[in-house]
Design an enzyme around this catalytic site. Sequence first.
Site, PDB file in Angstrom:
ATOM      1  N   GLY A 173      45.699  42.373  44.246  1.00 54.30           N
ATOM      2  CA  GLY A 173      46.263  41.467  43.370  1.00 54.30           C
ATOM      3  C   GLY A 173      45.484  39.763  43.936  1.00 54.30           C
TER       4      GLY A 173
ATOM      5  CD  GLU B 296      41.327  44.352  47.859  1.00 55.60           C
ATOM      6  OE1 GLU B 296      41.259  42.880  47.781  1.00 55.60           O
ATOM      7  OE2 GLU B 296      41.302  44.983  47.113  1.00 55.60           O
TER       8      GLU B 296
ATOM      9  CB  CYS C  89      38.385  41.022  45.338  1.00 50.61           C
ATOM     10  SG  CYS C  89      40.365  40.920  44.621  1.00 50.61           S
TER      11      CYS C  89
END
Length: 471
Positions: free
Chosen positions: A210, A232, A266
């Site tokens: 997140g 992460e 991401c």
Amino acid sequence: MPHIATTNPATGQVLKTYEAMSTEQLDDAIERTDLAFQQLRGTTVDQRARWMNAAADLLDAERDEIARIMTTEMGKTYVSAQAEVTKCATAARFYADKAPAFLADEPADAAAVKATRAFIRYQPIGVVLAVMPWNFPLWQVMRFAAPALMAGNTGLLKHASNVPQTALLLEDVFRRAGFPEGAFTTVLVGSEAVDHILSDPRVRAATLTGSEPAGRSIAQIAGRELKKTVLELGGSDPFVVMPSADVDRAAEVATTARCQNNGQSCIAAKRFIVHTDVFDAFAEKFAANMAALRVGDPMDPNTDVGPLASERGRDEVHAQVRDAVDNGATVLCGGEPPTGDGWFYPPTVVTDLTPQMRMWSEEVFGPVAGLFRVSSYEEAIEVANGTSFGLGSNAWTRDPGEQERFATDLDAGNVFINGMTTSYPELPFGGVKNSGYGRELSALGMREFCNTKTVWVGEGAASAGAGAHAE
């Protein structure tokens, strides 16, 4: 009560709502998951592999329906959702196959430590809380769940509140596959419940994918409670193109790398750092490729880019683009959201960026690329590493010397040369700096939530060596 609902990003229509769990219901869920751990830890790795393979079979058999749910919950294209389900099944089978080797006792040099036997044993630690995001609602959970369950841990999933159906179907898949009741439990709660969950002594660790603020919050709670975490977090991944690169191929891959998952990844490439010798050629091809992508109904197989997951997310992306333009940046394509229903944003390329602009240092979570011109390898590295993030990175060069230098000099958890950053069960995945710590996937991902136990045996022990144990 927090709002937990499926809202179709393509239309803005609320399709299904859920009532959040009460504190009593949440405590009951934690109790079930802990009781399941007491049962699961006593099973063999072979038994768990049979259940994990059965889960993979269910994912394959029900791929299309699961993909439809993901698409209607967070807007990814149906084609990419199908691929995500297949990837999850592949990861489940990978860990079912590799867990015996990953968990086997690891012999040490007994003579060096004055023992008759010495070895390392990997054992589960208990209930692990997983706080997961909406952008890859199945894959990001599976890359935690498959190794954790195969190690003998149990999982407690607090998923993003806009993907409740995906969260619940995962619990159902593992249950139907044969895992003990409660081995993988979904809790429908808001983020305010995380402190309560992680403070419970029955919960032994946490993993989060997140934002930076969410990661800091989890780490603070876990630090107070002395519990292991794997984080992460965000990324602003560089995509470096040098003069020796195949510019056509780089521009083609750059388009996919920026717009995968509607630009909401991401590890999507976000900052395109191009040597001045090939900058104009790359910029022209890249902008043309981005402009040619089809934006529309994510269920249409011809759609390349669907809506962003939320209206707020779409508005934030546009605010970052407007900030750049207002401060002198140039838009090569896109830059204006379409009218009508849904939270769509066109593939956009912005250049002439300066440090005063938000896009220079912030992660843009949508199909927007920032284009940077550099004049040397050293400048490329300076720009690439000039961010607080360090998750993924890409470098395009056919020069073997530069390839070796990029592999060393890029400050990231992942370096992909002449290819797009992605994740594989076989390779460890994670970041450095503000992109987090710890690793998922590979043997490292399984062992993150194991007790790495040293066993030393002196004289008078039985002669059997280490290696038979695989729990």
